[in-house]
Design an enzyme around this catalytic site. Structure first.
Site, PDB file in Angstrom:
ATOM      1  N   ASP A  64      15.207  12.707  -5.362  1.00 60.24           N
ATOM      2  CA  ASP A  64      15.948  13.027  -4.481  1.00 60.24           C
ATOM      3  C   ASP A  64      15.995  12.114  -3.232  1.00 60.24           C
ATOM      4  O   ASP A  64      14.898  12.300  -2.561  1.00 60.24           O
ATOM      5  CB  ASP A  64      15.884  14.318  -4.190  1.00 60.24           C
ATOM      6  CG  ASP A  64      16.809  15.219  -3.252  1.00 60.24           C
ATOM      7  OD1 ASP A  64      17.774  14.440  -2.745  1.00 60.24           O
ATOM      8  OD2 ASP A  64      16.834  16.422  -2.914  1.00 60.24           O
TER       9      ASP A  64
ATOM     10  N   LYS B 284      23.676  12.782   5.551  1.00 59.37           N
ATOM     11  CA  LYS B 284      22.924  12.294   6.832  1.00 59.37           C
ATOM     12  C   LYS B 284      23.322  10.785   7.188  1.00 59.37           C
ATOM     13  O   LYS B 284      23.637  10.673   8.300  1.00 59.37           O
ATOM     14  CB  LYS B 284      21.425  12.344   6.567  1.00 59.37           C
ATOM     15  CG  LYS B 284      20.836  13.731   6.812  1.00 59.37           C
ATOM     16  CD  LYS B 284      21.125  14.788   5.645  1.00 59.37           C
ATOM     17  CE  LYS B 284      20.523  16.096   5.772  1.00 59.37           C
ATOM     18  NZ  LYS B 284      21.127  17.192   4.725  1.00 59.37           N
TER      19      LYS B 284
END
Length: 394
Positions: free
Chosen positions: A208, A243
């Site tokens: 991830d 992000k």
């Protein structure tokens, strides 16, 4: 039917957000919610994102569906960003997903299809949604030691010991960089040892990677993932653009399945497309088109990379300031690990009781496990936080 539904556990971070909003104190500090904020407390739209959206608005002629896998230009661009030249493009199957969370969910679904008996080894601690999704899917979870509360670093000996319990066909979930919630990362020597165990046991790695560019740089943050891709027969990667492109609400993710044999790519690509069809059919496109537009335009890419570097350096500066302030107040270097962590988050390694004490007495809001969002600070609030930590007896 509806009367048979059961109350679901409240999301701790969302509950914390509600408490923060209800707190009347002017000097309260929100370190709970996981979004980047600048010095003014704003999550800004990046310059390159605005420019890309303008370009899309001017040039786009249709809002018709994309393919089940999403825009191929997006997949190509993000695969290149994450993997570089670690593997050939024809070895990678990929589908666009609704955010990194969608990629994680689809990866778990694919694992369940490929091996219903697979156990998923998950770092202790990890992002809570990993565990929530695995529980919902009824998959067997095995925790492995990861964070050392005494040193603030990776409990690597314990991690290796726990991974020795792997069996062929099991899955190991790893964080590509900027570990959430601890901020403590594996170094390259450690990545290599993990890969050795994975290959020895016949286990599948799943990575991830949600914060590429927030730690040590775009290429540096991808180094572990690229090494794994080069040295294992199969790999799943869930990537997020929330992000590093600042497009949280656009829900822009990508799931990649890397095979050593390019001949398997057609099968894995078809499986990923099938899973998309069953879950949400065609994936969202706007965020993916923004990312593809930026990464495929040299000027926009350079501006994005420059602004991302400013964000990264800002967080590193806040880390150093906090570590220095705590060193001054405590007279020791026991908080030096905060300057060594990377990404948005760090874990203090203290108790829920002391976290609650900081909230009650100083208006410091962080998750009960002592995870705090470094990007929720600025140069003015760092000394306030440092004093609250020392006053609480952390």
């Amino acid at each position: 039917m509806f009367e048979n539904l059961k109350e679901q556990p409240a999301d701790k971070i969302l509950a914390l957000m509600g408490m923060f909003k209800a707190d009347p104190r002017d000097d309260k500090i929100d370190l709970g919610v996981g979004v980047y904020k600048n010095a003014e407390g704003v999550t800004p739209v990046m310059r390159a994102v605005k420019a890309a959206e303008q370009k899309i608005w001017e040039e786009q002629v249709t809002k018709a569906y994309t393919g089940l896998a999403g825009d191929p230009d997006y997949a190509d661009a993000l695969i290149n960003l994450v993997l570089g030249d670690a593997v050939a493009r024809e070895q990678v199957a990929a589908v666009a997903t609704p955010g990194g969370t969608g990629a994680v969910r689809q990866a778990f679904e694919m694992i369940k299809m490929g091996n219903p008996e697979a156990r998923v080894f998950v770092s202790d601690p990890t992002w809570p949604n990993h565990l929530s999704i695995l529980k919902y899917l009824g998959m067997d979870v095995v925790p492995y030691r990861y964070f050392d509360s005494e040193t603030g670093g990776v409990a690597f000996d314990g991690m290796l010991e726990d991974l020795k319990g792997l069996k062929a066909g099991d899955v190991v979930l790893l964080h590509g960089c900027c570990h959430n919630p601890t901020g403590a990362n594996l170094n390259m020597t450690q990545w290599k040892e993990v890969v050795s165990i994975l290959n020895d046991k016949g286990a599948l790695p799943m990575i991830d990677i949600a914060y590429q560019g927030f730690g040590d740089g775009l290429d540096e943050d991808a180094a572990g993932t690229r090494y794994v891709a080069e040295n294992v027969p199969e790999l799943l990667i869930a990537a997020s653009c929330s992000k590093n492109f600042g497009i949280y609400r656009e829900r822009t993710g990508l799931l990649m399945a890397v095979s050593a044999d390019a001949g398997k790519t057609k099968l894995t690509q078809g499986t990923l497309a099938y899973l998309n069809r069953q879950n949400y059919s065609f994936p969202p496109d706007h965020g993916a088109r923004i990312v593809a537009t930026i990464l495929n335009d040299p000027a926009l890419r350079a501006d994005w990379a420059g602004e991302l570097e400013d964000v990264r350096l800002s967080m590193l500066g806040l880390r150093k300031q906090l570590a220095d302030e705590l060193q001054k107040l405590s007279g020791s270097d026991r908080f030096a690990f905060l300057g060594q962590h990377r990404g948005m988050f760090s874990r203090l390694g203290t108790t829920p009781e002391l976290v609650e004490k900081m909230r009650a007495e100083s208006g410091i809001y962080m998750v009960g496990d002592s995870r705090m969002n470094i990007a929720g600070l600025n140069s003015t609030t760092v000394p306030i936080l440092a004093k609250a930590i020392i006053d609480a007896g952390v």
